[in-house]
Design a protein around this motif. Structure first.
Motif, mmCIF file in Angstrom:
data_model
loop_
_atom_site.group_PDB
_atom_site.id
_atom_site.type_symbol
_atom_site.label_atom_id
_atom_site.label_comp_id
_atom_site.label_asym_id
_atom_site.label_seq_id
_atom_site.Cartn_x
_atom_site.Cartn_y
_atom_site.Cartn_z
ATOM 1 N N ARG A 221 -0.447 11.593 -14.934
ATOM 2 C CA ARG A 221 0.527 10.642 -14.377
ATOM 3 C C ARG A 221 -0.064 9.890 -13.192
ATOM 4 N NH1 ARG A 221 6.046 13.749 -13.690
ATOM 5 N NH2 ARG A 221 4.684 15.201 -12.586
ATOM 6 N N VAL A 222 -0.863 10.594 -12.393
ATOM 7 C CA VAL A 222 -1.552 9.916 -11.282
ATOM 8 C C VAL A 222 -2.471 8.836 -11.832
ATOM 9 C CG1 VAL A 222 -3.315 10.230 -9.489
ATOM 10 C CG2 VAL A 222 -1.427 11.872 -9.679
ATOM 11 N N ARG A 223 -3.233 9.193 -12.871
ATOM 12 C CA ARG A 223 -4.186 8.231 -13.441
ATOM 13 C C ARG A 223 -3.493 7.010 -14.017
ATOM 14 N NH1 ARG A 223 -8.716 11.776 -16.544
ATOM 15 N NH2 ARG A 223 -9.277 9.703 -17.281
ATOM 16 N N GLN A 224 -2.326 7.236 -14.623
ATOM 17 C CA GLN A 224 -1.568 6.098 -15.164
ATOM 18 C C GLN A 224 -1.188 5.104 -14.076
ATOM 19 O OE1 GLN A 224 1.816 7.496 -17.397
ATOM 20 N NE2 GLN A 224 0.505 8.349 -18.997
ATOM 21 N N ILE A 225 -0.700 5.627 -12.947
ATOM 22 C CA ILE A 225 -0.276 4.722 -11.863
ATOM 23 C C ILE A 225 -1.492 4.025 -11.263
ATOM 24 C CG2 ILE A 225 0.847 4.574 -9.608
ATOM 25 C CD1 ILE A 225 2.532 6.985 -10.432
ATOM 26 N N LEU A 226 -2.572 4.758 -11.082
ATOM 27 C CA LEU A 226 -3.777 4.152 -10.504
ATOM 28 C C LEU A 226 -4.350 3.074 -11.428
ATOM 29 C CD1 LEU A 226 -5.590 7.240 -8.942
ATOM 30 C CD2 LEU A 226 -4.683 5.256 -7.719
ATOM 31 N N ALA A 227 -4.195 3.270 -12.731
ATOM 32 C CA ALA A 227 -4.744 2.310 -13.692
ATOM 33 C C ALA A 227 -3.869 1.055 -13.779
ATOM 34 C CB ALA A 227 -4.869 2.965 -15.060
ATOM 35 N N ALA A 228 -2.608 1.189 -13.384
ATOM 36 C CA ALA A 228 -1.649 0.065 -13.541
ATOM 37 C C ALA A 228 -1.997 -1.100 -12.611
ATOM 38 C CB ALA A 228 -0.246 0.557 -13.271
ATOM 39 N N LEU B 86 0.836 -1.204 0.000
ATOM 40 C CA LEU B 86 0.000 0.000 0.000
ATOM 41 C C LEU B 86 0.872 1.257 0.000
ATOM 42 C CD1 LEU B 86 -2.630 1.683 0.517
ATOM 43 C CD2 LEU B 86 -2.319 1.233 2.944
ATOM 44 N N TYR B 87 1.893 1.252 0.870
ATOM 45 C CA TYR B 87 2.705 2.456 1.013
ATOM 46 C C TYR B 87 3.695 2.638 -0.128
ATOM 47 C CZ TYR B 87 0.419 3.829 5.199
ATOM 48 O OH TYR B 87 -0.544 4.271 6.061
ATOM 49 N N LYS B 88 4.115 1.541 -0.737
ATOM 50 C CA LYS B 88 5.018 1.659 -1.896
ATOM 51 C C LYS B 88 4.280 2.286 -3.078
ATOM 52 C CE LYS B 88 7.639 -2.389 -0.498
ATOM 53 N NZ LYS B 88 7.811 -3.814 -0.758
ATOM 54 N N THR B 89 3.060 1.809 -3.332
ATOM 55 C CA THR B 89 2.270 2.383 -4.427
ATOM 56 C C THR B 89 1.912 3.834 -4.125
ATOM 57 O OG1 THR B 89 1.288 0.198 -4.730
ATOM 58 C CG2 THR B 89 0.224 2.025 -5.870
ATOM 59 N N THR B 90 1.553 4.080 -2.879
ATOM 60 C CA THR B 90 1.193 5.443 -2.488
ATOM 61 C C THR B 90 2.361 6.409 -2.727
ATOM 62 O OG1 THR B 90 -0.327 4.559 -0.832
ATOM 63 C CG2 THR B 90 0.349 6.844 -0.572
ATOM 64 N N HIS B 91 3.562 5.953 -2.410
ATOM 65 C CA HIS B 91 4.736 6.804 -2.628
ATOM 66 C C HIS B 91 4.886 7.153 -4.103
ATOM 67 C CE1 HIS B 91 8.910 8.160 -2.851
ATOM 68 N NE2 HIS B 91 8.874 8.332 -1.543
#
Lengths: 343, 343
Positions: B336-343, B191-196
């Motif tokens: 860029r936020v959306r890209q990471i959330l979609a991954a 959770l915290y790695k993705t959040t970072h």
């Protein structure tokens, strides 16, 4: 003939000076054999400085050092000549009975787990910390060894902490609680709900969930939690204590009256300071390792090192790990515990 | 004409007395309209006791009360005539612009979420708490509303806290950090790695992970974490502070010299106490709700209630929620936020 205690002379913010001095202080109080593991030249230099005769000590040359900020897993594998890797290997080979280090905590957990190995039946090691409370001291486990906890790990932490509390801290029938965001068994994440169920049937003196606001009350002897929660709880307490004590003395010294008052009170405050001082309680046991391992605070001074070594000696004298093995067997073979774990 | 602020006269350990008194204190400092929600008879009785003319206040009779220990979700649904349920319904119906309560936190979160609803785009509400630091105050979010956090929730907490810090705490370009067990981006749970990763690209003044030991240093204006971690951090701090202050004054009063010293210092210590006193900072905003909601400490005295009401007034004056909505859109629509959330 006593035990053989290995001491990592290269580990910690104040190494080698404070560690060497701490070892010398400890050697006046306990009569086990000390094995000083570090850069030989530095050890000899410290001995010269302190006018110590090294003939009573065994010295093991460890040319390499693991820095406080280095990445644990990689470093332990790479730096086979580091004091931490050598100490762990000696513990595995029974060349020492206990290993004390104030060095990189992650590296110590890694080296202990990978090189020394775990007590049979134990799933994960846990770092236990004694904290001062209104009633004396309590133990918190785990404060950072295991960030991906399962209910079984937490159960084993409870069992190990209970044994440690009894044998090393001298408590009769230590109470065990689970750190959680509320006292009701329905509180918290799924991990904690299942854990509560298992603790409720396990052969432990379980007192239920304990809220963070009650940790310092001392109601609960052994506070069990996952490594993330424990790490945050411990570090926040340290940070808070530091903030309060500094604000307090700054406020007290603001004017002449304040300074006078502070000086008059000073004599009375030594007991208070003692309570807060991590140096008094010594190091944190890394429980579950098949050998006694004590992790001292990175900022340890000589007194803290001395106390960490004394904790190691006490664990050895009480044959802590034999009793931990017995207790782990008892809780894990309990029928009701096994039923819940199997569900 | 000012705003209409609803106050839960039945909520909190010291209700109705302290809450009523706090409302009266606040009414001398701010000129919004106060709507007193509680048992009418009790309100009239308090007014009589304090010789207050109630004609300037609106009174809404809420015959039922939700206890501090009652289970939130069930109670909110059942007790539709409780002050909390009525306050939330009035906020939903725009009969009040803000709602302040020192009652059952879980019930407040539940009622606000279920009855009032969330700001468009916000996934979860978060409780933010201001804590004293070496540099002033910092904000921690979430301290207990959301125990099952996703990276997107944490991102939104960062965005909301940042807006609150700027508009209500008056900070220029507030720094945002993630509470974690280490500073490196590889630390902690998945959770915290993705959040970072998400925070690293989001339009926020992100300063990286912040360790618990640095929370009170004040380096980081907005400390973001999941509700379990935040709850533990907050409650441990309170417990630790309480323990230290009590030990300190007990140690100081042990003998005549200590007592004299304590008395001499006392004048100097008021500033220190002020820093530690939750009553000074007032209530905790429940951010993300489509209406201003302030949760006061259960133990609030009149002064704490007054300050909680003042925080509500300030949020209204700054049109906090409009700016939160704008910021939530900005961070969530960032490519860029959306890209990471979609991954």
């Amino acid at each position: 003939m006593g035990y053989r205690i290995g001491i990592d002379i290269s580990g910690g913010d104040n190494a080698p000076g404070a560690v060497f001095e701490g070892a010398m202080l400890a050697s006046r109080e306990i009569h086990d054999k000390f094995v000083l593991i570090g850069v030989q030249q530095e050890i000899v230099e410290e001995a010269r400085k302190h006018r110590v005769d090294l003939s009573n000590f065994e010295i093991v040359h460890a040319p390499d050092k693991i820095g406080m900020e280095e990445s644990p897993a990689v470093t332990v594998r790479k730096k086979k000549d580091s004091s931490i890797a050598i100490g762990a290997a000696m513990l595995r080979d029974k060349k020492i009975d206990a290993f004390v280090s104030c060095g990189n905590t992650g590296a110590m957990v890694c080296a202990s787990t990978l090189i020394v190995g775990l007590i049979e039946g134990v799933e994960r090691p846990g770092i236990a910390i004694t904290i001062p409370t209104k009633k004396g001291v309590s133990l918190i486990i785990d404060v950072g060894a295991n960030i991906d906890c399962k209910p079984l790990h937490l159960l084993q932490y409870g069992a190990m902490a209970s044994v440690y509390s009894r044998l090393v801290l001298g408590k009769g029938n230590p109470t065990v609680g689970i750190l959680n965001i509320g006292e009701e068994e329905s509180k918290g994440t799924d991990l904690y709900k299942t854990t509560h169920k298992i603790f409720s049937v396990a052969p432990l003196n379980f007192m239920g969930n304990i809220e963070a606001k009650n940790v310092f009350s001392g109601e609960c002897d052994c506070v069990v939690c996952d490594g993330v929660m424990g790490n945050i709880a411990l570090k926040v307490s340290e940070s808070c204590a530091d903030f309060i004590v500094k604000s307090f003395s700054a406020a007290a010294r603001k004017n002449l009256l304040g300074i006078l008052g502070y000086l008059m009170m000073r004599g009375n405050l030594s007991e208070f300071k003692k309570k807060l001082d991590y140096a008094e309680t010594g190091g944190a046991p890394l429980l579950g390792i098949d050998g006694i391992v004590i992790e001292g605070h990175g900022r340890s001074n000589a007194k803290a090192v001395k106390n960490a070594i004394k904790v190691a000696a006490k664990e050895l004298k009480q044959d802590l790990n034999a009793e931990i093995k017995r207790k782990i067997d008892e809780v894990c073979q309990d029928n009701r515990v096994r039923q819940i774990l199997a569900a």
